[in-house]
Design an enzyme around this catalytic site. Structure first.
Site, PDB file in Angstrom:
ATOM      1  N   GLY A 206      25.165  39.712  21.491  1.00  0.00           N
ATOM      2  CA  GLY A 206      24.111  38.761  21.876  1.00  0.00           C
ATOM      3  C   GLY A 206      22.744  39.417  21.821  1.00  0.00           C
ATOM      4  N   ASN A 207      21.764  38.801  22.442  1.00  0.00           N
ATOM      5  CA  ASN A 207      20.424  39.401  22.504  1.00  0.00           C
ATOM      6  C   ASN A 207      19.744  38.993  23.810  1.00  0.00           C
ATOM      7  OD1 ASN A 207      18.797  36.877  22.020  1.00  0.00           O
ATOM      8  ND2 ASN A 207      20.046  36.885  20.161  1.00  0.00           N
TER       9      ASN A 207
END
Ligand code: CTP
Length: 405
Positions: A206-207
């Protein structure tokens, strides 16, 4: 923001008059110029000194004193809006019947500006037929009514009749009164937040995107009258009160998790949208294989094979009509301008909003942002660091200009 707006605040004799101090403070903080008129009985509840100090203007109560006559006609002409908050039952009745026994009523009767009132009274008074008739008369005269709140009243009872909170009055002025609904009848979608690409049932790639910028954009488009859908990746952001209202009203929310789900939701929405904003931080790569069970630790190195996801913005850009406006974001760490201009062209967007992680206060998770907008005609607009709410206003303003160009 209420920058430069001239607000004539009328304060009447109600226990809620103490809230006028908070109201004046907020209005001034939002950039408005405030002049206060009080009815004689309002000064039993709050002092002239408090309101004159906060508004930085003399507070007027009487039509005339020994030295001068208050020019009620000019006061009503000076103002962009006359706001009466709190509006007592007594002043409401006098306004409904054209009585004129104090300065506030004289200004009301001669005002050429719009008039907005925020009533405050006990529940039984609020529900009395004569109050309903008086409110109806004010509406017929063209005045706007800010609805009363339900809650604890001065009598100790709980019910309808509390004056709307000062923050909500300011929000009403900003979003419903001073904002022109240039996007009424238009459909828009905004993508926001990160995407999560699963590796196994417990892990993902993810980020750090929070979704704040996308949410602020959705709220601003909605405030301008658009029918808005927010496509939100996994984000813990609290949705605003105007999201998912009953009967399909309010900002519609579509929840997605992966880049693939985001692709499907965005392409579906864009077909029926006039405006599309890709503010989401979409993963560029996703694992080739997703393990059905938790990947166990071994002594060997772990190599994860990734494949490219589809570029949503690029795909929308390839299929957009001449009337649709498509906006992309470019969060960069180096060669910011070149990369942003490259994305504008390669993705066939109408506008790219660039921000740089090198600017303090810009980027993921913060409440502020510092942006430069590039549009397809070659125009470039740079802004200072400001709240994401303000940034959203600037972006939407530029979109509106592009849309109607
Ligand atoms: N974007 C998209 N689909 C992707 C990746 C990005 O729609 N699979 C959109 C983003 O929402 C943003 C714009 O493309 O509006 C630019 O995203 P960004 O991550 O800055 O650029 P990339 O095109 O992914 O290129 P790079 O990561 O190499 O900078």
């Amino acid at each position: 923001m209420l920058n430069g707006k001239k607000i004539l605040l009328g304060v009447t004799g109600s226990i809620a008059a103490y809230k006028a101090a908070f109201l004046v403070r907020l209005l001034v903080k939002e950039g408005a110029e405030v002049k206060v008129i009080m009815t004689p009985s309002a000064s039993d509840f709050i002092s002239k000194l408090t309101l004159s100090t906060l508004s930085k203007n003399k507070v007027l109560v009487d039509l005339f004193d020994e030295e001068s006559w208050a020019n009620h006609v000019m006061l009503g002409r000076w103002a962009d809006i006359m706001l009466i908050a709190p509006l007592s039952c007594n002043t409401l009745a006098k306004m409904a019947h054209g009585q004129c026994d104090n300065l506030l009523l004289a200004v009301y009767l001669s005002a050429t500006c719009p008039v907005v009132v925020a009533p405050a009274m006990d529940e039984d008074m609020w529900h009395h037929q004569s109050t309903k008739d008086n409110i109806q008369k004010l509406v017929e005269y063209g005045n706007k009514i800010i609805p009363v709140d339900k809650g604890e009243l001065a009598s100790g009872l709980v019910g309808d009749g509390r004056m709307a909170e000062p923050g909500n009055i300011v929000k009403y002025l900003e979003e419903d009164f001073f904002t022109s609904k240039q996007l009424t009848g238009r459909r828009a979608f905004v993508s926001a937040g990160p995407t999560y690409e699963p590796l196994d049932p417990v892990r993902f790639i993810g980020n750090h995107s929070s979704g704040k910028m996308g949410l602020a954009l959705a709220e601003e488009l909605y405030a301008k009258g658009a029918d808005v859908t927010l496509i939100m990746g996994p984000s813990s952001l609290k949705l605003p009160p105007n999201a998912c209202l009953p009967d399909g009203q309010g900002i519609k929310i579509v929840r997605v998790s992966t880049a693939e789900e985001m692709y499907n939701a965005c392409t579906q929405q864009f077909e029926r949208s006039d405006i599309g904003i890709m503010a989401a931080a979409v993963a560029d790569y996703t694992p080739v294989n997703v393990a059905a069970d938790k990947i166990k630790k071994t002594n060997a190195e772990l190599v994860i094979e990734l494949k490219k996801t589809r570029d949503i913005l690029q795909s929308l850009g390839q299929n957009k009509s001449a009337k649709q406006v498509l906006v992309g974001f470019a969060l960069e760490t180096n060669n910011e301008r070149d990369y942003a201009l490259g994305k504008l062209k390669s993705k066939n967007a109408d506008m790219v909003v660039m921000n740089s992680l090198n600017d303090e206060g810009a980027g993921f998770g913060t409440d502020t942002n510092k942006i430069t907008i590039f549009d397809k005609s070659g125009k470039e607009f740079s802004y200072d660091l400001m709240s994401k709410k303000e940034v959203a206003k600037n972006i939407v303003e530029t979109i509106i200009q592009l849309y109607y160009a």
